[in-house]
Design a protein around this motif. Sequence first.
Motif: not given
Ligand SMILES: Cc1cc2nc3c(=O)[nH]c(=O)nc-3n(C[C@H](O)[C@H](O)[C@H](O)COP(=O)(O)OP(=O)(O)OC[C@H]3O[C@@H](n4cnc5c(N)ncnc54)[C@H](O)[C@@H]3O)c2cc1C
Length: 387
Positions: A33-35, A41-44
């Motif tokens: 489920f992705e809202k 999000a952070s990934t982008a």
């Molecule tokens: C500027 C920057 C540089 C970085 N550089 C690196 C790098 O060089 N190398 C590396 O390995 N990592 C890097 N990172 C870290 C990496 O990007 C993050 O650790 C990773 O993207 C986190 O992924 P995630 O899926 O946990 O979070 P996210 O990508 O934030 O995904 C979480 C998702 O949950 C969804 N969500 C939230 N609540 C709900 C809900 N109630 N219902 C449904 N969906 C929901 C959100 O919409 C979001 O899409 C960097 C991060 C940043 C910000």
Amino acid sequence: MEKKRIGIIGGGISGTCLGYHLSLYDQAEVTVFEKNTVGGASTAKSAGTVCLFDDSLKNRYWDVRLYGFESYLKMEAEEKGSAGFDKTGTLVVATNEEVEKVIQTGIALAKAAGYTGEYITDKDRIKEILPDISTENILGAGYTQDDGYFDGTMISNTYAKKLQANGGVVKTGVEVTEIKVEDNKVKGLKTSEGIEYTFDVVVDCTGPWSKFTGEMAGVDVPIWHTKAEAFFLCPPGKKLDYTFPVLKYPEFYALRAGNNIFICKSHLSMDLNNPMHAGQWDPDKLPATGGTDEYFIDFLLDQLEAKVPGIVDSGLVSSWLSYRAEPKDFWPILGETPVEGYLLATGYGGNGVIEAPAASRDLAKLIMVGESTPLLENWAFKRLLEQ
Ligand SMILES: Cc1cc2nc3c(=O)[nH]c(=O)nc-3n(C[C@H](O)[C@H](O)[C@H](O)COP(=O)(O)OP(=O)(O)OC[C@H]3O[C@@H](n4cnc5c(N)ncnc54)[C@H](O)[C@@H]3O)c2cc1C
């Protein structure tokens, strides 16, 4: 054998990568489920660097680094562009003997795995690789041509496509609004569509949101947000006439982004007790671009002036703010929580792109086969309760 129904909250790199690894098991029935949008999000906002050796991840987690890197290389080889690989190479600068030792061990590990890597002390040679660098006050630099950076959004979408091809479901634009828990055991969840789903296991992969989603399950997820402020510079003369490698110093890193250069303060130099660096904020309020603080650009320009003076006169093209989800010890939180069936794959901080494949491989095994691994033990939720 009955299928195991697994609901994943969050379609970033954490949720899609886990969904894909689960979908490799015949008995897994996976729904993500992705809202908003997949990998949006952070990934982008990530730099997506997955370097063969740098200081972002300790050498004892070499397997994690290598598995991540090779998973993406394989993805890219299957379909060009599907992992968004830009093979710029990496230059990791040693400013003291401790860093030098870490780099040298990293190079040895990379070479043993069949990649190139060299530790260079000849300053002219370092300048050949990065003409704009200052070689004053450095001991040397580790260099490889074999790595670079990837595109987290592309990777997430490729994993989503692969998990769907394996029979999984990805629901975008659907927010999880409730997690159903009875007698301390997860039963399912409810979404913004008003539909209730029954699941045996719910995995929270919401990164910076997991503090809030955790509350829905009655779990206090101990994460902080560190500010990830990225700035895009247009170098003087508009175009660099050399391949700008991923450049790593303990304090900051830089890489090529088209004709611009991306710079960011390194996540391990963030202080959870400094309100300029860290806090607990609402990730829904993050703007798509901008929102950055003077503090970070001033810090980075000071760093460039001392270390890469050739690009300090660049123009600032754009910037963005994002939050990294960091537990107190800066390691991810994977696996079981005090609520049965409510699992976490969060807290990836500044290393989610590197760590997601190995973490997902192991977590999928735990969910489907009930087998833990040393990695899951190290990154378990319970370590934070003990702390
Ligand atoms: C500027 C920057 C540089 C970085 N550089 C690196 C790098 O060089 N190398 C590396 O390995 N990592 C890097 N990172 C870290 C990496 O990007 C993050 O650790 C990773 O993207 C986190 O992924 P995630 O899926 O946990 O979070 P996210 O990508 O934030 O995904 C979480 C998702 O949950 C969804 N969500 C939230 N609540 C709900 C809900 N109630 N219902 C449904 N969906 C929901 C959100 O919409 C979001 O899409 C960097 C991060 C940043 C910000």
